[in-house]
Design a protein around this motif. Structure first.
Motif, PDB file in Angstrom:
ATOM      1  N   PHE A 230       0.818  -1.204   0.000  1.00 15.08           N
ATOM      2  CA  PHE A 230       0.000   0.000   0.000  1.00 15.08           C
ATOM      3  C   PHE A 230       0.859   1.265   0.000  1.00 15.08           C
ATOM      4  CE2 PHE A 230      -2.740  -3.278   1.883  1.00 15.08           C
ATOM      5  CZ  PHE A 230      -3.712  -3.285   0.899  1.00 15.08           C
ATOM      6  N   ASP A 231       2.042   1.207   0.626  1.00 16.89           N
ATOM      7  CA  ASP A 231       2.973   2.340   0.540  1.00 16.89           C
ATOM      8  C   ASP A 231       3.454   2.528  -0.894  1.00 16.89           C
ATOM      9  OD1 ASP A 231       2.878   2.977   3.238  1.00 16.89           O
ATOM     10  OD2 ASP A 231       4.509   1.604   3.736  1.00 16.89           O
ATOM     11  N   ARG A 232       3.739   1.433  -1.538  1.00 13.65           N
ATOM     12  CA  ARG A 232       4.184   1.508  -2.936  1.00 13.65           C
ATOM     13  C   ARG A 232       3.066   2.005  -3.848  1.00 13.65           C
ATOM     14  NH1 ARG A 232       7.119  -3.379  -1.215  1.00 13.65           N
ATOM     15  NH2 ARG A 232       9.321  -2.810  -1.306  1.00 13.65           N
ATOM     16  N   LEU A 233       1.853   1.587  -3.568  1.00 10.90           N
ATOM     17  CA  LEU A 233       0.714   2.031  -4.368  1.00 10.90           C
ATOM     18  C   LEU A 233       0.465   3.525  -4.179  1.00 10.90           C
ATOM     19  CD1 LEU A 233      -1.500   1.078  -6.288  1.00 10.90           C
ATOM     20  CD2 LEU A 233      -2.926   0.707  -4.296  1.00 10.90           C
ATOM     21  N   GLN A 234       0.597   3.999  -2.951  1.00  9.11           N
ATOM     22  CA  GLN A 234       0.431   5.425  -2.697  1.00  9.11           C
ATOM     23  C   GLN A 234       1.525   6.228  -3.401  1.00  9.11           C
ATOM     24  OE1 GLN A 234      -2.049   7.046  -1.138  1.00  9.11           O
ATOM     25  NE2 GLN A 234      -1.050   8.920  -1.748  1.00  9.11           N
ATOM     26  N   ALA A 235       2.733   5.708  -3.415  1.00  6.00           N
ATOM     27  CA  ALA A 235       3.817   6.387  -4.121  1.00  6.00           C
ATOM     28  C   ALA A 235       3.555   6.414  -5.623  1.00  6.00           C
ATOM     29  CB  ALA A 235       5.148   5.694  -3.824  1.00  6.00           C
ATOM     30  N   ALA A 236       3.035   5.327  -6.163  1.00  4.53           N
ATOM     31  CA  ALA A 236       2.702   5.304  -7.591  1.00  4.53           C
ATOM     32  C   ALA A 236       1.594   6.291  -7.909  1.00  4.53           C
ATOM     33  CB  ALA A 236       2.296   3.896  -8.000  1.00  4.53           C
ATOM     34  N   ASN A 237       0.624   6.426  -7.015  1.00  7.20           N
ATOM     35  CA  ASN A 237      -0.446   7.393  -7.201  1.00  7.20           C
ATOM     36  C   ASN A 237       0.110   8.818  -7.154  1.00  7.20           C
ATOM     37  OD1 ASN A 237      -2.977   8.451  -7.522  1.00  7.20           O
ATOM     38  ND2 ASN A 237      -3.604   8.108  -5.416  1.00  7.20           N
ATOM     39  N   THR A 238       1.042   9.077  -6.253  1.00 10.59           N
ATOM     40  CA  THR A 238       1.666  10.397  -6.163  1.00 10.59           C
ATOM     41  C   THR A 238       2.457  10.709  -7.424  1.00 10.59           C
ATOM     42  OG1 THR A 238       1.817  10.165  -3.768  1.00 10.59           O
ATOM     43  CG2 THR A 238       3.226  11.827  -4.789  1.00 10.59           C
ATOM     44  N   ILE A 239       3.160   9.739  -7.945  1.00  7.17           N
ATOM     45  CA  ILE A 239       3.921   9.943  -9.186  1.00  7.17           C
ATOM     46  C   ILE A 239       2.969  10.244 -10.333  1.00  7.17           C
ATOM     47  CG2 ILE A 239       5.384   8.775 -10.883  1.00  7.17           C
ATOM     48  CD1 ILE A 239       6.722   7.338  -8.507  1.00  7.17           C
ATOM     49  N   GLY A 240       1.847   9.539 -10.389  1.00 11.26           N
ATOM     50  CA  GLY A 240       0.856   9.802 -11.432  1.00 11.26           C
ATOM     51  C   GLY A 240       0.255  11.193 -11.332  1.00 11.26           C
ATOM     52  N   THR A 241      -0.010  11.631 -10.111  1.00  8.67           N
ATOM     53  CA  THR A 241      -0.551  12.970  -9.914  1.00  8.67           C
ATOM     54  C   THR A 241       0.462  14.039 -10.308  1.00  8.67           C
ATOM     55  OG1 THR A 241      -1.926  12.149  -8.120  1.00  8.67           O
ATOM     56  CG2 THR A 241      -1.571  14.524  -8.213  1.00  8.67           C
ATOM     57  N   CYS A 242       1.715  13.821  -9.950  1.00  6.56           N
ATOM     58  CA  CYS A 242       2.759  14.787 -10.332  1.00  6.56           C
ATOM     59  C   CYS A 242       2.951  14.809 -11.850  1.00  6.56           C
ATOM     60  CB  CYS A 242       4.072  14.448  -9.631  1.00  6.56           C
ATOM     61  SG  CYS A 242       4.055  14.821  -7.876  1.00  6.56           S
ATOM     62  N   ALA A 243       2.856  13.648 -12.478  1.00 12.21           N
ATOM     63  CA  ALA A 243       2.971  13.611 -13.942  1.00 12.21           C
ATOM     64  C   ALA A 243       1.818  14.367 -14.591  1.00 12.21           C
ATOM     65  CB  ALA A 243       2.989  12.166 -14.418  1.00 12.21           C
ATOM     66  N   MET A 244       0.628  14.258 -14.006  1.00 12.48           N
ATOM     67  CA  MET A 244      -0.517  14.991 -14.518  1.00 12.48           C
ATOM     68  C   MET A 244      -0.296  16.496 -14.398  1.00 12.48           C
ATOM     69  SD  MET A 244      -4.457  14.773 -13.198  1.00 12.48           S
ATOM     70  CE  MET A 244      -4.086  15.575 -11.663  1.00 12.48           C
TER      71      MET A 244
END
Length: 93
Positions: free
Chosen positions: A27-41
């Motif tokens: 879940f920590d890794r998933l949250q980090a992936a979500n943060t990376i996606g938001t920053c890419a957006m």
């Protein structure tokens, strides 16, 4: 000002990537992936603003929607494969 925002987003992506690599749980890794996606957006939106191309905002919004749907799908997959992590519905408070 916009260049500073872009640099801040790149630093945020680097920190989130570190969390994704070192995260103790899925879940920590998933949250980090979500943060990376938001920053890419947000980077897409800022680059579209710099280049004066408003169609980049449409791409950023589409990417954001796909990011949310992807996170929900991955969370549902992990909750179905490991039901012990979800709160039990029949548990007494």
């Amino acid at each position: 000002m916009i260049i500073g925002a872009i640099i801040a987003l790149i630093v945020t992506v680097a920190l989130a990537l570190t969390r994704a690599l070192l995260g103790p749980s899925v879940f920590d890794r998933l949250q980090a992936a979500n943060t990376i996606g938001t920053c890419a957006m947000m980077l897409l939106a800022l680059l579209g603003f710099l280049d004066d191309r408003p169609e980049f905002l449409d791409l950023a919004l589409t990417y954001g929607l796909l990011n949310v749907i992807g996170v929900i799908a991955v969370l549902r997959f992990f909750l179905q494969t490991n039901p012990g992590t979800a709160a039990r519905k029949d548990a007494q408070p």
